[in-house]
Design a protein around this motif. Structure first.
Motif, PDB file in Angstrom:
ATOM      1  N   GLU A  81      -4.645   7.165  -2.383  1.00 34.49           N
ATOM      2  CA  GLU A  81      -4.071   5.967  -1.791  1.00 34.49           C
ATOM      3  C   GLU A  81      -4.129   4.836  -2.709  1.00 34.49           C
TER       4      GLU A  81
ATOM      5  N   LYS B   7      -7.539  13.145   9.448  1.00 31.24           N
ATOM      6  CA  LYS B   7      -7.641  11.975   8.612  1.00 31.24           C
ATOM      7  C   LYS B   7      -7.256  12.389   7.335  1.00 31.24           C
TER       8      LYS B   7
ATOM      9  N   LEU C 194       4.233   2.015   2.245  1.00 30.24           N
ATOM     10  CA  LEU C 194       4.062   1.434   3.577  1.00 30.24           C
ATOM     11  C   LEU C 194       4.640   0.099   3.895  1.00 30.24           C
TER      12      LEU C 194
ATOM     13  N   ASN D 288       0.699  -1.272   0.025  1.00 28.89           N
ATOM     14  CA  ASN D 288       0.018   0.143  -0.013  1.00 28.89           C
ATOM     15  C   ASN D 288       0.987   1.403  -0.086  1.00 28.89           C
TER      16      ASN D 288
ATOM     17  N   MET E 162      -1.319   9.868  10.952  1.00 31.04           N
ATOM     18  CA  MET E 162      -2.421   9.688  10.647  1.00 31.04           C
ATOM     19  C   MET E 162      -3.106   8.221  11.187  1.00 31.04           C
ATOM     20  N   GLN E 163      -2.207   7.311  10.984  1.00 29.47           N
ATOM     21  CA  GLN E 163      -2.582   6.073  11.476  1.00 29.47           C
ATOM     22  C   GLN E 163      -2.191   5.762  12.791  1.00 29.47           C
ATOM     23  N   THR E 164      -1.504   6.249  13.456  1.00 35.22           N
ATOM     24  CA  THR E 164      -1.271   6.164  14.829  1.00 35.22           C
ATOM     25  C   THR E 164      -1.815   6.973  15.752  1.00 35.22           C
ATOM     26  N   ARG E 165      -2.155   8.550  15.279  1.00 33.57           N
ATOM     27  CA  ARG E 165      -2.518   9.642  16.044  1.00 33.57           C
ATOM     28  C   ARG E 165      -1.600   9.998  17.180  1.00 33.57           C
TER      29      ARG E 165
ATOM     30  N   LEU F  95       2.527   8.829   8.972  1.00 33.76           N
ATOM     31  CA  LEU F  95       2.421   7.884  10.123  1.00 33.76           C
ATOM     32  C   LEU F  95       1.533   8.298  11.290  1.00 33.76           C
TER      33      LEU F  95
END
Length: 295
Positions: A288, A112, A25, A4, A87-90, A85
């Motif tokens: 994406e 987001k 990723l 991805n 955005m994925q883990t906050r 990164l």
């Protein structure tokens, strides 16, 4: 193998502006030549590959490639990777292992679709060589001799991980008129990959303090819309003309290409010595997708 990826525009809050970046990723299974080939396939100024970090205290290890070469450090990939990164883990802070060193990115805001990251330079800029003559620079840029130089600034060569010829010119009008002459480029700009960062002060522009353009034929690029590593090098030259204390500047780049970008620069001097340099900027997701690399 399928991987991805995320596409972001960096140093902007507006899609289809700023400097585009691909972030691949979970790229641990890729070989060096595969990453270089993927970067050439995207054909963006840089592509970032996210790997597992060597230290559990860090968020990720990243590898940065232009369409032709790998870089030890670059600003817009650092900002873009940190935002992707976060955005994925906050996370409010992202620690990236780059070849130049570990970089801690502080997230001022993230949702987001977009975020803002800033980071202290892992390597402070230092002067590493001598520029060519004003006459040679004027010829390379298609400008007049008296347009080279801006206030106290004179041409110099600095690096904060990547070497750049820093070329001050008279004003923003001269910046717009640049017409690059490739003949004699390698002879005139032999240090590193012959990348030049042409800049000027912008006292008549409310939203920024400097404007710049970057040309890097040796890195597989023509002109770059926003170059954090060049702005990092420029911090070194700016610091020579600033007093002690904390200073902040905003620099625009990419306007002449139709890709407006805004880079923030911070520096601190103590005892007439540069003790801190920082770069910051926004990034926004554009798209994406999935890379299909076969078996």
């Amino acid at each position: 193998m399928k991987l991805n990826y995320v596409l972001l525009d960096v140093f902007t809050t507006t899609r289809l502006q700023g400097n585009p970046l691909a972030v691949v990723l979970k790229a641990d299974g890729l070989l060096d030549d595969q990453m270089q080939a993927i970067a050439a396939e995207f054909n963006l100024s840089e592509t970032v590959f996210i790997h597992k970090p060597q230290s559990e205290r860090h968020s990720a290890a990243v590898r940065i490639f232009t369409p032709k070469v790998e870089l030890p450090f670059a600003g817009h990939p650092t900002v873009g990777a940190a935002v992707a990164l976060a955005m994925q883990t906050r996370s409010t802070a992202v620690r990236l292992e780059e070849k130049v060193g570990v970089i801690t990115c502080v997230m001022d805001r993230v949702d987001k679709e977009k975020g803002h990251a800033r980071f202290a330079l892992p390597k402070l800029p230092e002067e590493i060589g001598k520029p060519p003559s004003h006459a040679a620079i004027a010829t390379a840029l298609g400008l007049e001799l008296d347009e080279i130089g801006c206030g106290p600034y004179e041409p110099a060569v600095y690096s904060a991980g990547n070497p750049f010829y820093l070329i001050p010119i008279k004003d923003a009008a001269a910046l717009r008129r640049i017409r690059v002459e490739r003949r004699g480029w390698d002879e005139n700009f032999p240090i590193g990959r012959g990348s030049i960062y042409v800049f000027t002060r912008t006292p008549d522009e409310r939203d920024n303090d400097f404007a710049a353009r970057m040309f890097a034929p040796g890195m597989g690029l023509g002109e770059d819309p926003a170059t954090g590593s060049a702005a990092a090098a420029l911090i070194g030259l700016i610091s020579r003309h600033e007093g002690n204390g904390q200073h902040e500047f905003r620099l625009r780049q990419g306007h002449e290409m139709g890709r407006p970008s805004l880079i923030s620069m911070q520096l601190r001097k103590d005892g007439d010595v540069l003790t801190h340099g920082g770069i910051g900027g926004d990034a926004i997701v554009v798209g994406e997708g999935t890379l299909n690399l076969g078996d």
